[in-house]
Design an enzyme around this catalytic site. Structure first.
Site, PDB file in Angstrom:
ATOM      1  N   CYS A 131      71.635  -4.370  21.777  1.00 50.50           N
ATOM      2  CA  CYS A 131      71.058  -5.673  21.455  1.00 50.50           C
ATOM      3  C   CYS A 131      72.190  -6.689  21.577  1.00 50.50           C
ATOM      4  O   CYS A 131      73.309  -6.326  21.946  1.00 50.50           O
ATOM      5  CB  CYS A 131      70.399  -5.697  20.078  1.00 50.50           C
ATOM      6  SG  CYS A 131      71.523  -5.523  18.675  1.00 50.50           S
ATOM      7  N   CYS A 205      66.665  -6.054  22.558  1.00 46.91           N
ATOM      8  CA  CYS A 205      66.662  -7.515  22.563  1.00 46.91           C
ATOM      9  C   CYS A 205      66.246  -7.988  23.957  1.00 46.91           C
ATOM     10  O   CYS A 205      66.774  -7.500  24.962  1.00 46.91           O
ATOM     11  CB  CYS A 205      68.055  -8.013  22.191  1.00 46.91           C
ATOM     12  SG  CYS A 205      68.378  -9.735  22.565  1.00 46.91           S
ATOM     13  N   CYS A 212      72.264  -6.346  30.496  1.00 47.12           N
ATOM     14  CA  CYS A 212      72.799  -5.008  30.230  1.00 47.12           C
ATOM     15  C   CYS A 212      73.359  -4.402  31.522  1.00 47.12           C
ATOM     16  O   CYS A 212      72.686  -4.406  32.557  1.00 47.12           O
ATOM     17  CB  CYS A 212      71.706  -4.112  29.663  1.00 47.12           C
ATOM     18  SG  CYS A 212      72.303  -2.509  29.085  1.00 47.12           S
TER      19      CYS A 212
END
Length: 268
Positions: A131, A205, A212
Site C-alpha cells: 500500500c 491501495c 507497484c
C-alpha cells in the site's frame, strides 16, 4: 426433498449464465475495473455492465470508487455471500447437502483459527502486500496472513511512500482483536524488497497499484481495493474504521490460504 415445482435458487439463476459465471470467476481472484473485465471476458461494455448490475442486485458483487481516479470503480466478489448462497442451493436440492455448522469461534481475535502445519517437502509460497504508506493496510494484511498460515507462507509488506512508523490503531486492532503484536515493526519501501521472488503481489491501495514495480513473470498481481482507515470520514471513530478494515482483510486472507496451498513447489 425439493419438489419439482420449486423455484430455482437465486444463486443458480445468476451463476448459470456463461458470461456472469466468467465474471464471477475473474473477480474471485481480486478486484477489477470494468475495462479490465471487458478485456478478460472479451465482451462489449454494455453487456458486461448489464450483467455486473444483475450480480450487484443479487448481492454477489459490490463496487467502490477508486481512490486513485474517482471517475473509476473497482468491482469485488463477496466470497462469503457466495459460500452461503451455494450452501442454500445445495440444501434446496436435498437436506443431506446442507453443510454442517462450523464450530463456534471463541470471542475476540486470539485463537480464531488453528494454523495448518507447514507443507512438508515443499517450498513456502511467498506473498507481498503493498500500500502507499505501509503503515496500516499492508502491515495488517501481512500480520494476519502470517498468523493464519502458521509458518507455511513467507509474507512481507512494503509501501511506495512509507511513513515513519505504523499507525497506532493498526498496532492496537491487531493486538486487541487478533492477539498479534507488531509494535516492533517499521514501514519499509518497495525498493527494499526488489529482487525478491514472490508468488503473489497483492496491492491494497488503488494508488500503489499504478506504481507497484514488476516482480517477474512468476508473480501473480492481484488487487484488493481497500479504503485507507487512517483517512476515516468525519464522525467515524478510528477504532470502528480500523476494526472494519482489519475484519475485511482477515476474511480475504482466509480465502487466500487455500489458493496458496495449490501453488506448486518452486525449485530455484
Amino acid at each position: 426433498m425439493a419438489s419439482s415445482g420449486q423455484v430455482v435458487p437465486p444463486f443458480l439463476r445468476l451463476a448459470a449464465h456463461p458470461l456472469r459465471w466468467r465474471l464471477l470467476t475473474e473477480l474471485a481472484a481480486g478486484d477489477l475495473r470494468v475495462r479490465e473485465l471487458i478485456e478478460l471476458v472479451q465482451a462489449p461494455q454494455n453487456l458486461v455492465s448489464y450483467h455486473l448490475r444483475l450480480l450487484r442486485d443479487g448481492g454477489l458483487v459490490t463496487a467502490t470508487r477508486s481512490s486513485s481516479d474517482r471517475r473509476d470503480s473497482y468491482y469485488r466478489l463477496d466470497l462469503d455471500r457466495c459460500a452461503l448462497a451455494l450452501a442454500a442451493t445445495g440444501a434446496a436440492v436435498h437436506p443431506a447437502l446442507r453443510p454442517a455448522a462450523p464450530p463456534a469461534s471463541p470471542p475476540g481475535g486470539a485463537g480464531r483459527s488453528r494454523p495448518a502445519p507447514p507443507r512438508a517437502g515443499r517450498s513456502r509460497p511467498a506473498v507481498l502486500f503493498a500500500c502507499s504508506g505501509n503503515s496500516a493496510r499492508s502491515p495488517i494484511a501481512e500480520a494476519l496472513l502470517r498468523h493464519h498460515a502458521g509458518g507455511r507462507v513467507t509474507v512481507t509488506s512494503a509501501g511506495s511512500r512509507p511513513g515513519p512508523h505504523l499507525h497506532p490503531r493498526a498496532v492496537g486492532v491487531l493486538r486487541e482483536e487478533y492477539g498479534i503484536d507488531v509494535s516492533g515493526r517499521r514501514p519499509r519501501h518497495l525498493d527494499a524488497v526488489r529482487g525478491r521472488r514472490f508468488d503473489y503481489v497483492i496491492t491494497l491501495c488503488d494508488r500503489v497499484r499504478e506504481v507497484c514495480p514488476d516482480f517477474g513473470a512468476q508473480a501473480r498481481r492481484v488487487h484488493w481495493s481497500t479504503p485507507d482507515p487512517a483517512a476515516a470520514a468525519a464522525g467515524e471513530s478510528a477504532d470502528a474504521v480500523f476494526g472494519r478494515v482489519a475484519a475485511d482483510l482477515d476474511r480475504r486472507v482466509r480465502h487466500l490460504l487455500p489458493v496458496l496451498d495449490q501453488i506448486p513447489e518452486y525449485r530455484p
